[in-house]
Design a protein around this motif. Structure first.
Motif: not given
Lengths: 93, 288
Positions: A65, A68-69, A72
């Protein structure tokens, strides 16, 4: 199809198969070496190898997570960090 | 070293639970994971989107705001309900006819359905016709939970405290009742103060039940939906839109099932992480 409402894809199916295989491997490990290998690691927590797997999986989820934050997709870097994290957890926690 | 268990037949007794959990938790969870990587417009037609919903969610100001509101709400109600619950439990009688009366009174709020609690407090706190709303405004305080964010927050917190402190009280009371009289007698002989008795006898003996109480209240309050939805509808504006209310808006209001699934999983992981941290910290050194 009977399971079409579950919207399966090969990627998600592979993920669940890997989690299931990890659980089976832990089961075999426990059968070969019962007791869960309890110990107190560097965090001062009393953990068994099941606890260490849980910490590794939960940590891997949050590493992904965070990746991804911050960066990406694709999260290959997160996968590499997660493997290192799991090794560290099983070695020292 | 633990000896190997030779008879494994007891595992069959667990089988029904495994099947039940598989159908009511694992299969829906797998479906949510599958949805979180896809887009659908209904009719069981899906399009692969990869990590798009997660990226959007994690960079979404709306999600961050809802998460901060949720954390603030949970921290507030835990900071009020746990000490208040312990204090009420300490004040309750341990023997005599009043025990039953106190226990029944304490249990009453827990028996009321969540939507009824929301509706009750909505009517009770309305500034024009509600008893509480009129009373507060009569005291000269500008109170209107339908328009003022502070009033809405205070009302939501007070409603939750009214509804759920009883749970902490009952668990803490059960913990207190399990302490043998010999402990108190020994403390009396030593001339221990009331604070010392609480600090060194009652609190350690309540540790396990308080762990359960805090975990239950944390999980419940972090997933709260019905009461604030009925009371404020998430308003005024978005000021009481907690994670669950926002999730329902995305999933059912906007019918964005992919983003809602991604949000559900992140939500679930946060609950799991915080529950694990709470449990680990509170049970640390328990076995030594």
């Amino acid at each position: 199809m009977l399971l079409s409402w579950m919207a399966w894809t090969w990627q998600t199916a592979a993920f669940f198969v890997l989690v299931a295989l990890a659980l089976v491997a832990m089961g075999i490990w426990e059968w070969r070496s019962p007791g869960g290998a309890p110990r107190r690691g560097i965090l001062g927590l009393d953990t068994t190898r099941g606890d260490r797997l849980f910490i590794s999986l939960l940590g891997a989820g949050f590493i992904h997570l965070g990746w991804l934050a911050a960066f990406g997709a694709p999260p290959w870097g997160a996968l590499a960090v997660s493997v290192l994290f799991a090794v560290a957890v099983f070695r020292w926690v | 070293m633990t000896a190997r268990t030779t008879n494994q037949k007891a595992w069959w007794l667990v089988a029904p639970v495994v099947v039940l959990v598989a159908f009511n938790a694992l299969v829906p969870m797998m479906t949510v994971v599958n949805y979180s990587f896809q887009e659908t417009f209904g009719d069981n037609v899906f399009f692969w989107e990869g990590f798009k919903w997660y990226e959007e969610l994690l960079r979404s100001e709306r999600f961050h705001d809802a998460l901060v509101r949720q954390l603030a709400f949970t921290a507030t109600i835990l900071a009020i309900e746990v000490p208040l619950g312990v204090a009420i439990a300490l004040a309750m009688p341990r023997r005599g006819p009043w025990v039953s009366v106190c226990l029944v009174l304490m249990a009453l709020p827990l028996l009321i359905p969540w939507n009824v609690v929301g509706a009750m407090w909505n009517i009770f706190a309305l500034p024009d016709i509600g008893l509480l709303g009129r009373l507060i405004n009569g005291l000269g305080v500008d109170y209107n939970f339908t328009q003022d964010p502070t009033s809405a927050w205070v009302t939501t917190v007070v409603m939750d405290v009214w509804h759920w402190t009883s749970l902490v009280v009952l668990l803490a009371y059960a913990g207190l009742c399990s302490i043998p009289d010999a402990y108190y007698q020994a403390a009396k002989i030593d001339g221990a103060s009331a604070w010392s008795v609480f600090r060194h006898i009652q609190l350690p003996k309540m540790k396990r039940v308080l762990t359960i109480a805090i975990l239950l209240r944390f999980m419940d309050s972090f997933m709260i939906y019905t009461e604030p939805f009925v009371l404020t509808g998430g308003g005024p504006g978005n000021t009481t839109t907690f994670l669950s209310i926002d999730l329902v808006k995305v999933a059912l209001g906007q019918f964005d099932l992919g983003p809602a699934a991604a949000m559900s999983l992140v939500y679930f992981m946060i609950v799991l992480l915080l529950s694990w941290v709470f449990y680990t910290v509170m049970m640390r050194n328990e076995g030594t």
